[in-house]
Design an enzyme around this catalytic site. Structure first.
Site, PDB file in Angstrom:
ATOM      1  N   GLN A  73      13.382   0.605   5.865  1.00 23.86           N
ATOM      2  CA  GLN A  73      13.149  -0.843   5.867  1.00 23.86           C
ATOM      3  C   GLN A  73      12.059  -1.207   4.861  1.00 23.86           C
ATOM      4  OE1 GLN A  73      14.794  -2.889   8.320  1.00 23.86           O
ATOM      5  NE2 GLN A  73      14.043  -4.584   7.109  1.00 23.86           N
ATOM      6  N   PHE A  74      12.412  -1.270   3.575  1.00 23.87           N
ATOM      7  CA  PHE A  74      11.415  -1.555   2.543  1.00 23.87           C
ATOM      8  C   PHE A  74      10.780  -2.925   2.722  1.00 23.87           C
ATOM      9  CE2 PHE A  74      14.859  -3.838   0.531  1.00 23.87           C
ATOM     10  CZ  PHE A  74      14.226  -4.831  -0.202  1.00 23.87           C
ATOM     11  N   THR A  75      11.471  -3.848   3.386  1.00 21.22           N
ATOM     12  CA  THR A  75      10.954  -5.204   3.521  1.00 21.22           C
ATOM     13  C   THR A  75       9.689  -5.282   4.382  1.00 21.22           C
ATOM     14  OG1 THR A  75      12.431  -5.691   5.374  1.00 21.22           O
ATOM     15  CG2 THR A  75      13.223  -6.238   3.153  1.00 21.22           C
TER      16      THR A  75
END
Length: 144
Positions: free
Chosen positions: A77-79
């Site tokens: 989950q890079f966000t």
């Protein structure tokens, strides 16, 4: 490195209409682990994250997943590294690029499995639909 850990009784990841990872654990509970790798993470941060996911006492009865024999659904989950202080559009500059982040997520999965934890995963970089039945709800943010 950041993670959102949510106690769940079930969770799944679907990609292109196909379930690619799922946990169903109404008795023991389990964790949905959304993990974001940061551009400036130390080389051993993944080891700390493995320990936190395995040992944090956030399941019923103040047990960790390792102690409870509970499963983990691990989703990149890079966000989580989106900066929202200025303007209306998040900045992703703190997130590690894919070629840096993907091996770290793989190390986390392998590290959890090495501790005897059943791990299901999403697909790195894919558009995923994540579904979960949260328990509590009980959700914590982990940074290491």
């Amino acid at each position: 490195m950041k993670a959102v850990l949510t106690r769940v009784s079930s969770a799944s990841v679907t990609v292109d209409g196909e379930v690619v990872g799922a946990i169903d654990c109404p008795e023991t509970g389990g964790l949905l682990a959304l993990v974001g790798v940061g551009r400036e993470d130390t080389p051993d941060a993944w080891e700390t994250m493995v320990r936190k996911i395995a040992e944090l006492r956030i399941l019923d009865g103040e047990r960790g997943v390792e102690e409870a024999g509970a499963p983990v659904l691990l989703v990149s989950q890079f966000t989580l590294h989106g900066r929202t202080v200025k303007g209306r559009r998040p900045s992703w500059s703190d997130a590690a690029p894919g070629e840096q982040a993907e091996p770290v997520i793989a190390k986390i999965a392998a590290g959890l499995r090495g501790r005897g934890i059943h791990v299901e995963e999403g697909v790195f970089g894919a558009m995923m639909q994540v579904a979960s039945v949260n328990e509590g709800p009980f959700t914590v943010l982990v940074e290491c």
